[in-house]
Design a protein around this motif. Structure first.
Motif, PDB file in Angstrom:
ATOM      1  N   PHE A  89     -18.155   8.915  22.583  1.00  0.00           N
ATOM      2  CA  PHE A  89     -16.868   8.756  21.914  1.00  0.00           C
ATOM      3  C   PHE A  89     -16.956   7.602  20.918  1.00  0.00           C
ATOM      4  O   PHE A  89     -17.668   6.626  21.148  1.00  0.00           O
ATOM      5  N   SER A  90     -16.226   7.705  19.822  1.00  0.00           N
ATOM      6  CA  SER A  90     -16.092   6.591  18.880  1.00  0.00           C
ATOM      7  C   SER A  90     -14.928   5.733  19.349  1.00  0.00           C
ATOM      8  O   SER A  90     -13.810   6.226  19.511  1.00  0.00           O
ATOM      9  N   MET A  91     -15.189   4.454  19.580  1.00  0.00           N
ATOM     10  CA  MET A  91     -14.150   3.545  20.044  1.00  0.00           C
ATOM     11  C   MET A  91     -13.179   3.254  18.901  1.00  0.00           C
ATOM     12  O   MET A  91     -13.583   2.829  17.830  1.00  0.00           O
ATOM     13  N   VAL A  92     -11.900   3.556  19.112  1.00  0.00           N
ATOM     14  CA  VAL A  92     -10.894   3.306  18.077  1.00  0.00           C
ATOM     15  C   VAL A  92      -9.902   2.221  18.486  1.00  0.00           C
ATOM     16  O   VAL A  92      -9.163   1.703  17.658  1.00  0.00           O
ATOM     17  N   ILE A 148      -9.663  13.113  22.951  1.00  0.00           N
ATOM     18  CA  ILE A 148      -9.266  11.718  23.078  1.00  0.00           C
ATOM     19  C   ILE A 148      -9.491  11.266  24.515  1.00  0.00           C
ATOM     20  O   ILE A 148      -9.038  11.912  25.451  1.00  0.00           O
ATOM     21  N   GLU A 149     -10.180  10.158  24.660  1.00  0.00           N
ATOM     22  CA  GLU A 149     -10.439   9.560  25.972  1.00  0.00           C
ATOM     23  C   GLU A 149      -9.610   8.282  26.075  1.00  0.00           C
ATOM     24  O   GLU A 149      -9.697   7.398  25.219  1.00  0.00           O
ATOM     25  N   ILE A 150      -8.785   8.189  27.126  1.00  0.00           N
ATOM     26  CA  ILE A 150      -7.961   7.002  27.346  1.00  0.00           C
ATOM     27  C   ILE A 150      -8.350   6.393  28.683  1.00  0.00           C
ATOM     28  O   ILE A 150      -8.295   7.062  29.713  1.00  0.00           O
ATOM     29  N   CYS A 151      -8.760   5.136  28.650  1.00  0.00           N
ATOM     30  CA  CYS A 151      -9.112   4.412  29.869  1.00  0.00           C
ATOM     31  C   CYS A 151      -8.155   3.236  30.012  1.00  0.00           C
ATOM     32  O   CYS A 151      -7.997   2.439  29.091  1.00  0.00           O
ATOM     33  N   MET A 159     -12.378   8.524  20.614  1.00  0.00           N
ATOM     34  CA  MET A 159     -12.137   9.849  20.038  1.00  0.00           C
ATOM     35  C   MET A 159     -13.461  10.480  19.623  1.00  0.00           C
ATOM     36  O   MET A 159     -14.417   9.777  19.294  1.00  0.00           O
ATOM     37  N   LYS A 160     -13.501  11.804  19.642  1.00  0.00           N
ATOM     38  CA  LYS A 160     -14.660  12.523  19.122  1.00  0.00           C
ATOM     39  C   LYS A 160     -14.252  13.924  18.726  1.00  0.00           C
ATOM     40  O   LYS A 160     -13.252  14.461  19.211  1.00  0.00           O
ATOM     41  N   LEU A 161     -15.001  14.519  17.821  1.00  0.00           N
ATOM     42  CA  LEU A 161     -14.771  15.886  17.379  1.00  0.00           C
ATOM     43  C   LEU A 161     -15.584  16.828  18.255  1.00  0.00           C
ATOM     44  O   LEU A 161     -16.744  16.552  18.561  1.00  0.00           O
ATOM     45  N   VAL A 162     -14.964  17.921  18.676  1.00  0.00           N
ATOM     46  CA  VAL A 162     -15.650  18.926  19.497  1.00  0.00           C
ATOM     47  C   VAL A 162     -15.333  20.316  18.961  1.00  0.00           C
ATOM     48  O   VAL A 162     -14.322  20.522  18.297  1.00  0.00           O
TER      49      VAL A 162
END
Length: 77
Positions: free
Chosen positions: A33-36, A66-69, A18-21
């Motif tokens: 991105f911050s890994m959550v 939000i980045e989902i891999c 996740m990251k703020l933009v």
């Protein structure tokens, strides 16, 4: 491979960042991105509850990206 009794190993890798933009639209790949969440586990069809492993603080104003891999790996011996 000798010594392994299970001829098929299947697992799912799931990673969430996740990251703020402060952007109206995304025009390219994003970094930093911050890994959550990161886990190698079994993900089932349908709804999955995924409790975040690491805290993420939203500032209350920025947009949240939000980045989902996801990877599905099968190893057959």
């Amino acid at each position: 491979i000798k010594g392994i009794s299970n001829p098929l190993i299947a697992y799912d890798g799931l990673q969430i960042g996740m990251k703020l933009v402060n952007e109206d639209s995304l025009t390219g790949m994003q970094n930093d991105f911050s890994m959550v969440y990161y886990s190698i586990s079994v993900v089932s069809v349908g709804w999955n509850n995924i409790p975040l492993q690491f805290p993420f603080t939203w500032d209350g104003e920025s947009d949240l990206l939000i980045e989902i891999c996801f990877s599905k790996i099968f190893i057959i011996f």
